[in-house]
Design a protein around this motif. Structure first.
Motif, PDB file in Angstrom:
ATOM      1  N   VAL A 133       0.833  -1.205   0.000  1.00  0.00           N
ATOM      2  CA  VAL A 133       0.000   0.000   0.000  1.00  0.00           C
ATOM      3  C   VAL A 133       0.873   1.263   0.000  1.00  0.00           C
ATOM      4  N   LEU A 134       2.152   1.106  -0.323  1.00  0.00           N
ATOM      5  CA  LEU A 134       3.038   2.280  -0.299  1.00  0.00           C
ATOM      6  C   LEU A 134       2.853   3.234  -1.483  1.00  0.00           C
ATOM      7  N   PRO A 135       2.696   2.745  -2.732  1.00  0.00           N
ATOM      8  CA  PRO A 135       2.765   3.669  -3.871  1.00  0.00           C
ATOM      9  C   PRO A 135       1.842   4.882  -3.724  1.00  0.00           C
ATOM     10  N   GLY A 136       2.424   6.052  -3.966  1.00  0.00           N
ATOM     11  CA  GLY A 136       1.658   7.291  -3.909  1.00  0.00           C
ATOM     12  C   GLY A 136       1.627   7.923  -2.526  1.00  0.00           C
ATOM     13  N   LYS A 137       2.033   7.169  -1.513  1.00  0.00           N
ATOM     14  CA  LYS A 137       1.977   7.735  -0.152  1.00  0.00           C
ATOM     15  C   LYS A 137       3.206   8.603   0.133  1.00  0.00           C
ATOM     16  N   HIS A 138       3.005   9.551   1.048  1.00  0.00           N
ATOM     17  CA  HIS A 138       4.101  10.429   1.470  1.00  0.00           C
ATOM     18  C   HIS A 138       5.151   9.575   2.190  1.00  0.00           C
ATOM     19  N   ALA A 139       6.391   9.642   1.716  1.00  0.00           N
ATOM     20  CA  ALA A 139       7.391   8.646   2.107  1.00  0.00           C
ATOM     21  C   ALA A 139       7.840   8.799   3.563  1.00  0.00           C
ATOM     22  N   TYR A 140       8.376   9.975   3.910  1.00  0.00           N
ATOM     23  CA  TYR A 140       8.964  10.127   5.244  1.00  0.00           C
ATOM     24  C   TYR A 140       7.945   9.828   6.348  1.00  0.00           C
ATOM     25  N   SER A 141       6.777  10.417   6.247  1.00  0.00           N
ATOM     26  CA  SER A 141       5.845  10.292   7.373  1.00  0.00           C
ATOM     27  C   SER A 141       5.364   8.849   7.533  1.00  0.00           C
ATOM     28  N   HIS A 142       5.270   8.121   6.406  1.00  0.00           N
ATOM     29  CA  HIS A 142       4.834   6.729   6.534  1.00  0.00           C
ATOM     30  C   HIS A 142       5.950   5.824   7.071  1.00  0.00           C
ATOM     31  N   VAL A 143       7.209   6.140   6.745  1.00  0.00           N
ATOM     32  CA  VAL A 143       8.308   5.380   7.357  1.00  0.00           C
ATOM     33  C   VAL A 143       8.342   5.684   8.857  1.00  0.00           C
ATOM     34  N   ASN A 144       8.147   6.948   9.193  1.00  0.00           N
ATOM     35  CA  ASN A 144       8.110   7.325  10.606  1.00  0.00           C
ATOM     36  C   ASN A 144       6.975   6.591  11.327  1.00  0.00           C
ATOM     37  N   ALA A 145       5.835   6.472  10.653  1.00  0.00           N
ATOM     38  CA  ALA A 145       4.700   5.768  11.261  1.00  0.00           C
ATOM     39  C   ALA A 145       5.042   4.301  11.521  1.00  0.00           C
ATOM     40  N   LEU A 146       5.919   3.714  10.699  1.00  0.00           N
ATOM     41  CA  LEU A 146       6.272   2.302  10.921  1.00  0.00           C
ATOM     42  C   LEU A 146       7.026   2.110  12.236  1.00  0.00           C
ATOM     43  N   SER A 147       7.704   3.163  12.716  1.00  0.00           N
ATOM     44  CA  SER A 147       8.318   3.057  14.047  1.00  0.00           C
ATOM     45  C   SER A 147       7.236   2.959  15.123  1.00  0.00           C
ATOM     46  N   SER A 148       6.101   3.622  14.884  1.00  0.00           N
ATOM     47  CA  SER A 148       4.979   3.471  15.820  1.00  0.00           C
ATOM     48  C   SER A 148       4.471   2.036  15.803  1.00  0.00           C
ATOM     49  N   ALA A 149       4.498   1.397  14.618  1.00  0.00           N
ATOM     50  CA  ALA A 149       4.059  -0.004  14.539  1.00  0.00           C
ATOM     51  C   ALA A 149       5.018  -0.893  15.322  1.00  0.00           C
ATOM     52  N   ALA A 150       6.326  -0.672  15.125  1.00  0.00           N
ATOM     53  CA  ALA A 150       7.322  -1.487  15.854  1.00  0.00           C
ATOM     54  C   ALA A 150       7.175  -1.272  17.354  1.00  0.00           C
ATOM     55  N   CYS A 151       6.948  -0.016  17.734  1.00  0.00           N
ATOM     56  CA  CYS A 151       6.790   0.335  19.143  1.00  0.00           C
ATOM     57  C   CYS A 151       5.505  -0.285  19.702  1.00  0.00           C
ATOM     58  N   ALA A 152       4.447  -0.298  18.908  1.00  0.00           N
ATOM     59  CA  ALA A 152       3.182  -0.906  19.345  1.00  0.00           C
ATOM     60  C   ALA A 152       3.371  -2.400  19.578  1.00  0.00           C
ATOM     61  N   HIS A 153       4.176  -3.016  18.729  1.00  0.00           N
ATOM     62  CA  HIS A 153       4.470  -4.443  18.930  1.00  0.00           C
ATOM     63  C   HIS A 153       5.143  -4.658  20.282  1.00  0.00           C
ATOM     64  N   LEU A 154       6.123  -3.819  20.593  1.00  0.00           N
ATOM     65  CA  LEU A 154       6.831  -3.964  21.874  1.00  0.00           C
ATOM     66  C   LEU A 154       5.925  -3.613  23.052  1.00  0.00           C
ATOM     67  N   ALA A 155       5.098  -2.584  22.868  1.00  0.00           N
ATOM     68  CA  ALA A 155       4.283  -2.107  23.987  1.00  0.00           C
ATOM     69  C   ALA A 155       3.074  -3.001  24.244  1.00  0.00           C
ATOM     70  N   LEU A 156       2.440  -3.473  23.174  1.00  0.00           N
ATOM     71  CA  LEU A 156       1.172  -4.187  23.319  1.00  0.00           C
ATOM     72  C   LEU A 156       1.316  -5.686  23.095  1.00  0.00           C
ATOM     73  N   GLY A 157       2.485  -6.109  22.617  1.00  0.00           N
ATOM     74  CA  GLY A 157       2.706  -7.536  22.381  1.00  0.00           C
ATOM     75  C   GLY A 157       1.904  -8.075  21.215  1.00  0.00           C
ATOM     76  N   GLN A 158       1.532  -7.215  20.263  1.00  0.00           N
ATOM     77  CA  GLN A 158       0.737  -7.675  19.115  1.00  0.00           C
ATOM     78  C   GLN A 158       1.647  -7.834  17.888  1.00  0.00           C
ATOM     79  N   SER A 159       1.794  -9.072  17.460  1.00  0.00           N
ATOM     80  CA  SER A 159       2.750  -9.358  16.392  1.00  0.00           C
ATOM     81  C   SER A 159       2.315  -8.783  15.043  1.00  0.00           C
ATOM     82  N   THR A 160       1.027  -8.489  14.896  1.00  0.00           N
ATOM     83  CA  THR A 160       0.566  -7.860  13.645  1.00  0.00           C
ATOM     84  C   THR A 160       1.335  -6.559  13.380  1.00  0.00           C
ATOM     85  N   TYR A 161       1.608  -5.831  14.448  1.00  0.00           N
ATOM     86  CA  TYR A 161       2.314  -4.553  14.270  1.00  0.00           C
ATOM     87  C   TYR A 161       3.774  -4.792  13.892  1.00  0.00           C
TER      88      TYR A 161
END
Ligand SMILES: [Zn+2]
Length: 610
Positions: free
Chosen positions: A263-291
Motif C-alpha cells: 500500500v506504499l505507492p503514492g503515499k508520502h514517504a517520510y511520514s509513513h516510514v516514521n509511522a512504521l516506528s509506531s508499529a514497531a513500538c506498538a508491537h513492543l508495547a502491546l505484544g501484538q505481532s501484527t504490528y
C-alpha cells in the motif's frame, strides 16, 4: 550470573529512560487490549545502550553531533518561544526566527520540541551543564505559554504534527536531562492539544491546497503520533497517553501491510516510514505481532524501492513497483530523498527491527543511509538554511531548502545524537557491534565493567580494530556485523586468524573469555560492485565500494558522456591516501567521491554503462 547481570542492565536502562527495551516491562502498559501470545522462543529485543555509553572519537559522526549541539545552544530563546507566546496572547520580546517557524507561518514552532529532544540527548552524551540548563529554561518558558483553551492550536495547520514533537521534547527533557517539571508540562500540553486532534489517524491529504481551510487537518500527520505516546505512557503512567497511542495507531495502513499488501505507492514517504516506528513500538508495547509484521513488511517494500544510497521517496513519495519510476526520476527530479527527516525515520525503524530480529541486514541498511545520505548533509546554517533533498539527477548539486528552518532542521540534530544509540546493542550474552564508527563503548557484562574501543578509517579502509578492557576477565560473545557485500571478510583475535568461516550477512560471534588488552582485527574487503537503479533501467548503475556509493564528479567533464563499459567503471582505483577514485577509459578520466566528500561540485550518483 548472566541472568542477574541482565536484570541489572535492564534497571539501568529503564532508569536512564530508554524505554521499550523488552516485552516484559511493557505488559504493564498493555492494559486489557487483546494481546496475541508472544512467541515463547523469540528472545527479548536487544538492549539499546544509553547515549553516554557510546563516546565517538573525532570523525564525521562526532563532527555532525558537535556542530548540531552548538547550533542549538546558540539559538535565541526568545525567538524560539515567540510562536507560543504570541499565539497565547502573551508578551513576546525579541525577533522572529523566520521561515517555517514563525507564529503564523507554515509550521509554527514545529521544530521547538525536536530541538529540546536533541539538546536533552546531547546532555545525555556529554553530561554538560549548559545544554541541560538550556533544556530546563526552554521547558519552563514553554510551560508558561500553555493555556487550557489550547490557543496555540487555533488555525494551526498541524496540531498533531506539532503536538507530537512537543511531547517528544518534554519526554526527553525528563528522560535525558532529568527535568522533573517536564512531566507536569507534558500533562498540560497534552490536555491543551486534545480538542484540536482528529478523532483517529488521518492520512495526510495529498490534495489539500495552500490557503484551503485546514481546520479538518487536511495536511496534518496524526498517524506518526503513537510512538511518543507509548513512551509517555511508560514514563508518566497517565492513562491519557496510552489512549492517544491506541487512538492514532494507523491500522488501515498497518493491517494492510501485515496482510502482505503493498500500500506504499503514492503515499508520502517520510511520514509513513516514521509511522512504521509506531508499529514497531506498538508491537513492543502491546505484544501484538501484527504490528511487527507491518513494520517488517513495510521495511521490505521500502528497501525494494530504494536508491543505491539507501534513500527513498523521489519527490517525497513512494513509487509503484515495476514502474521504472526510480530510474525515470533521475532525469529531472531534484527532490530525491528528504534526507535528514528520512534518515532519522530510517534509523529509528531499522534500530527497532535490528533489536527485535537480530538480523544484520537492518544494520546494513542503516549504514548505507549513514554514509551515503546523512553524513553528506550540508550543516544547518545559523540563519536556518538547511539541507533537505538529496539530488540524484545526472547533474546534481547540494542545495538548501528555499525556506528557512524546515522540518529537516528539526530532525538532523536528533539524528546526529542518535548515531550514539545505533552503534552497538547488548543482550545477556554479550555485545553486538553494528556501526564501525571510531568510538569507546562502555557496558556492564554481568558484574564486570567492559569497554570496547573501535579504531578505524572504515569505510575508506577495510580494517577495523577493536580493543577490549575489562575490570575482570569475562566470557561473553562479541558479535560483529558482517555486511552482506563483504565477501572474504576475516577476523583475527590477538593476531590469530579465526578458523571459522566469516559469513557475509550475519553477526560473526566470537565467544571466549575476554581480558583487558585483547585485540580483534576485522577485515571487511570493500568489494566494488554495480547496482542498477531499478529493473527497468539495467544499464543505469551506481558504483559501490563497501557501503559507499561512489559518485562521479562533473566539474571537469560534461554530465552527458558516452556510456562506460561496466568493467571500466568497476575498475575504479582509489588514489593513495585520498578519498577519491579514478575511472580511466580510452583517453577519458573521471573522478568519483562519496556523498560526504562532495561540497559544491556537481555530481552524478548513477552512470550509464554498456
Ligand atoms: Zn524534513
Amino acid at each position: 550470573m548472566i541472568r542477574s547481570g541482565f536484570k541489572r542492565d535492564r534497571r539501568e536502562i529503564l532508569k536512564a529512560g530508554a524505554l521499550l527495551v523488552g516485552g516484559g516491562a511493557l505488559g504493564a502498559i498493555g492494559g486489557a487490549r487483546a494481546r496475541s501470545a508472544p512467541a515463547a522462543e523469540s528472545p527479548a529485543p536487544l538492549i539499546e545502550l544509553g547515549y553516554s555509553q557510546v563516546q565517538f572519537e573525532s570523525g564525521p559522526a562526532e563532527r555532525q553531533a558537535r556542530e548540531n549541539r552548538q547550533l542549538l545552544l546558540d539559538l535565541d530563546e526568545d525567538a524560539l518561544l515567540r510562536p507560543f507566546r504570541q499565539r497565547a496572547g502573551l508578551p513576546a520580546p525579541g525577533g522572529d526566527l523566520g521561515g517555517w517557524y514563525d507564529t503564523y507561518a507554515f509550521a509554527p514552532g514545529a521544530t521547538f520540541g525536536q530541538w529540546i529532544c536533541a539538546l536533552a540527548r546531547y546532555h545525555a552524551i556529554g553530561g554538560d551543564e549548559p545544554t541541560r540548563a538550556k533544556v530546563q529554561r526552554l521547558v519552563a518558558a514553554f510551560a508558561a505559554t500553555i493555556d487550557s483553551d489550547g490557543k496555540f492550536y487555533r488555525d494551526n495547520r498541524f496540531p498533531a504534527y506539532i503536538y507530537d514533537k512537543l511531547a517528544g521534547g518534554l519526554i526527553d527533557a525528563k528522560r535525558y536531562a532529568g527535568d522533573d517539571r517536564a512531566i507536569a508540562t507534558l500533562s498540560r500540553a497534552t490536555r491543551a492539544a486534545i480538542p484540536y486532534l482528529p478523532p483517529h489517524a488521518v492520512p495526510r491529504n495529498e490534495h489539500a491546497q495552500p490557503g484551503e481551510d485546514f481546520s479538518r487537518h487536511a495536511w496534518d500527520e496524526s498517524y506518526t503520533l503513537p510512538e511518543n505516546q507509548f513512551f509517555a505512557a511508560q514514563l508518566t503512567s497517565d492513562p491519557v497517553h496510552l489512549d492517544l497511542a491506541r487512538r492514532f495507531l494507523y491500522d488501515d495502513f498497518f493491517l494492510a501491510l501485515a496482510r502482505g499488501e503493498n500500500v506504499l505507492p503514492g503515499k508520502h514517504a517520510y511520514s509513513h516510514v516514521n509511522a512504521l516506528s509506531s508499529a514497531a513500538c506498538a508491537h513492543l508495547a502491546l505484544g501484538q505481532s501484527t504490528y511487527f509484521d507491518a513494520a517488517q513488511r513495510g521495511f521490505d517494500l521500502i528497501d525494494a524501492q530504494s536508491f543505491a544510497t539507501g534513500g527513498w521517496g523521489p519527490d517525497e513519495h513512494f513509487v509503484a513497483p515495476g514502474s521504472g519510476a526510480l530510474g525515470a526520476s533521475l532525469i529531472d527530479q531534484h527532490k530525491s530523498f528528504e534526507t535528514p527527516c528520512g534518515a532519522y525515520a530510517h534509523f529509528k525503524l531499522t534500530r527497532y527491527l535490528l533489536r527485535i530480529t537480530r538480523d544484520p541486514r537492518y544494520g546494513d541498511s542503516m549504514e548505507r543511509v549513514l554514509y551515503n545520505c546523512a553524513l553528506g548533509a550540508t550543516p544547518i546554517q545559523p540563519d536556518g538554511r538547511a539541507f533537505y533533498y538529496s539530488d540524484y539527477t545526472r547533474a546534481a548539486h547540494k542545495t538548501f531548502h528555499p525556506d528557512r528552518w524546515p522540518c529537516c532542521s528539526g530532525t538532523l540534530p536528533m539524528l546526529a545524537a542518535d548515531y550514539h544509540v545505533s552503534a552497538c546493542f547488548t543482550d545477556p550474552h554479550g555485545i553486538y557491534v553494528n556501526l564501525y564508527i571510531p568510538a569507546r563503548i562502555n557496558w556492564h557484562q554481568d558484574t564486570a565493567i567492559a569497554r570496547v574501543s573501535i579504531a578505524t578509517e572504515y569505510p575508506y579502509d577495510s580494517t577495523v580494530t577493536l580493543s577490549l578492557e575489562l575490570s575482570q576477565p569475562r566470557t561473553f560473545a562479541l558479535r560483529l556485523r558482517i555486511p552482506a557485500w563483504a565477501t572474504g571478510a576475516s577476523v583475527a583475535v590477538n593476531g590469530k586468524r579465526s578458523a571459522a568461516p566469516i559469513v557475509p550477512g550475519t553477526f560473526a560471534a566470537i565467544e571466549r573469555e575476554w581480558r583487558s588488552g585483547d585485540r580483534v582485527e576485522l577485515d571487511l574487503p570493500l568489494r566494488q560492485r554495480l547496482k542498477p537503479v531499478d529493473a527497468e533501467h539495467p544499464n543505469t548503475v551506481a558504483l559501490l565500494a563497501g557501503p559507499l556509493v561512489l559518485m562521479r564528479i562533473l566539474d571537469e567533464e560534461p554530465a552527458s558522456t558516452p556510456p562506460l563499459p561496466r568493467r571500466a567503471l568497476l575498475a575504479a582505483e582509489r588514489a593513495l591516501g585520498k578519498r577519491q577514485w579514478t575511472v580511466s577509459h580510452d583517453s577519458r578520466k573521471s573522478q568519483l567521491r562519496a556523498f560526504a566528500d562532495i561540497d559544491a561540485q556537481r555530481y552524478s550518483v548513477y552512470q550509464d554503462v554498456v
